[in-house]
Design an enzyme around this catalytic site. Sequence first.
Site, PDB file in Angstrom:
ATOM      1  N   GLN A   1     -14.406   2.555   1.198  1.00 17.50           N
ATOM      2  CA  GLN A   1     -13.718   2.128  -0.025  1.00 17.50           C
ATOM      3  C   GLN A   1     -13.366   3.342  -0.882  1.00 17.50           C
ATOM      4  O   GLN A   1     -14.235   4.162  -1.194  1.00 17.50           O
ATOM      5  CB  GLN A   1     -14.597   1.163  -0.838  1.00 17.50           C
ATOM      6  CG  GLN A   1     -13.875   0.618  -2.070  1.00 17.50           C
ATOM      7  CD  GLN A   1     -14.690  -0.420  -2.845  1.00 17.50           C
ATOM      8  OE1 GLN A   1     -15.875  -0.596  -2.603  1.00 17.50           O
ATOM      9  NE2 GLN A   1     -14.051  -1.089  -3.783  1.00 17.50           N
TER      10      GLN A   1
ATOM     11  N   ASN B   1     -13.068  -3.299   2.354  1.00 18.27           N
ATOM     12  CA  ASN B   1     -14.091  -2.242   2.356  1.00 18.27           C
ATOM     13  C   ASN B   1     -14.948  -2.308   1.089  1.00 18.27           C
ATOM     14  O   ASN B   1     -14.408  -2.469  -0.010  1.00 18.27           O
ATOM     15  CB  ASN B   1     -13.421  -0.862   2.423  1.00 18.27           C
ATOM     16  CG  ASN B   1     -12.524  -0.712   3.643  1.00 18.27           C
ATOM     17  OD1 ASN B   1     -12.836  -1.213   4.721  1.00 18.27           O
ATOM     18  ND2 ASN B   1     -11.397  -0.044   3.482  1.00 18.27           N
TER      19      ASN B   1
ATOM     20  N   HIS C   1     -10.407  -5.456  -3.138  1.00 17.84           N
ATOM     21  CA  HIS C   1      -9.083  -5.746  -2.565  1.00 17.84           C
ATOM     22  C   HIS C   1      -9.181  -6.029  -1.081  1.00 17.84           C
ATOM     23  O   HIS C   1     -10.115  -5.576  -0.419  1.00 17.84           O
ATOM     24  CB  HIS C   1      -8.113  -4.576  -2.810  1.00 17.84           C
ATOM     25  CG  HIS C   1      -8.611  -3.267  -2.302  1.00 17.84           C
ATOM     26  ND1 HIS C   1      -9.488  -2.478  -3.017  1.00 17.84           N
ATOM     27  CD2 HIS C   1      -8.398  -2.607  -1.139  1.00 17.84           C
ATOM     28  CE1 HIS C   1      -9.771  -1.386  -2.326  1.00 17.84           C
ATOM     29  NE2 HIS C   1      -9.120  -1.453  -1.164  1.00 17.84           N
TER      30      HIS C   1
ATOM     31  N   HIS D   1      -6.984  -5.637   2.483  1.00 17.50           N
ATOM     32  CA  HIS D   1      -5.833  -5.051   3.169  1.00 17.50           C
ATOM     33  C   HIS D   1      -5.240  -6.103   4.106  1.00 17.50           C
ATOM     34  O   HIS D   1      -5.985  -6.790   4.818  1.00 17.50           O
ATOM     35  CB  HIS D   1      -6.262  -3.871   4.052  1.00 17.50           C
ATOM     36  CG  HIS D   1      -6.779  -2.693   3.294  1.00 17.50           C
ATOM     37  ND1 HIS D   1      -6.021  -1.568   3.073  1.00 17.50           N
ATOM     38  CD2 HIS D   1      -7.981  -2.450   2.714  1.00 17.50           C
ATOM     39  CE1 HIS D   1      -6.739  -0.682   2.389  1.00 17.50           C
ATOM     40  NE2 HIS D   1      -7.932  -1.192   2.162  1.00 17.50           N
TER      41      HIS D   1
ATOM     42  N   ASP E   1       0.853  -1.190   0.000  1.00 16.29           N
ATOM     43  CA  ASP E   1       0.000   0.000   0.000  1.00 16.29           C
ATOM     44  C   ASP E   1       0.894   1.247   0.000  1.00 16.29           C
ATOM     45  O   ASP E   1       1.877   1.324   0.735  1.00 16.29           O
ATOM     46  CB  ASP E   1      -0.896  -0.010   1.245  1.00 16.29           C
ATOM     47  CG  ASP E   1      -2.041   0.984   1.152  1.00 16.29           C
ATOM     48  OD1 ASP E   1      -3.195   0.551   1.169  1.00 16.29           O
ATOM     49  OD2 ASP E   1      -1.776   2.214   1.066  1.00 16.29           O
ATOM     50  N   ILE E   2       0.534   2.222  -0.825  1.00 19.66           N
ATOM     51  CA  ILE E   2       1.350   3.423  -0.987  1.00 19.66           C
ATOM     52  C   ILE E   2       1.318   4.320   0.268  1.00 19.66           C
ATOM     53  O   ILE E   2       2.237   5.109   0.496  1.00 19.66           O
ATOM     54  CB  ILE E   2       0.908   4.191  -2.257  1.00 19.66           C
ATOM     55  CG1 ILE E   2       2.037   5.034  -2.812  1.00 19.66           C
ATOM     56  CG2 ILE E   2      -0.333   5.018  -2.022  1.00 19.66           C
ATOM     57  CD1 ILE E   2       1.806   5.485  -4.248  1.00 19.66           C
TER      58      ILE E   2
END
Length: 150
Positions: free
Chosen positions: A92, A85, A98, A100, A29-30
């Site tokens: 979301q 989410n 996706h 997490h 994750d960025i």
Amino acid sequence: MDCLFCGIIAGKIPSKKIYEDAATVAFLDINPANPGHALVVPKKHAENLFDADDESLKAAVIVAKKVATLVKERTGCEGVNVLQNNGKAAGQIVSHVHFHVIPRKQGDTVVISYPRKQTDEKELDAMAATLTKKRSAALDEEILREMGRL
Ligand code: 5GP
Ligand code: ZN
């Protein structure tokens, strides 16, 4: 289709991939909640859990386990949250389904919070019935009204 995660899957948008197979990809994750926070993403585009097909979801959950295990071994975290989410109301942001995978340590700064509301037997029974019985919309409304939700 203009989808960020489809772009990442296709390699058109750079990412730090940590796992890939025929159906699923995982990358960092960025904006990680903690170092090692990863996203597990089915390659087949679907907006959310409701739209995604079962095969994609099965594959992604198995990869979420692999990534959680990897992250636990390599970061030395004590626990892992796997979160998912669906919809703006649920937080979301990216409209490609996706999971997490968030490494956790006792006392870290991550807050995943929801209230633990009071309820009672009657309310729980009514909700269980709402979710299990086939009923008219009018009866659903009556029960919700009784529960103070309308
Ligand atoms: P959501 O709120 O939709 O469940 O989470 C989307 C996640 O995608 C966020 O945690 C966000 O930091 C991450 N994200 C958004 N844009 C990018 C990006 O361009 N690259 C990567 N690796 N992660 C992103
Ligand atoms: Zn997509």
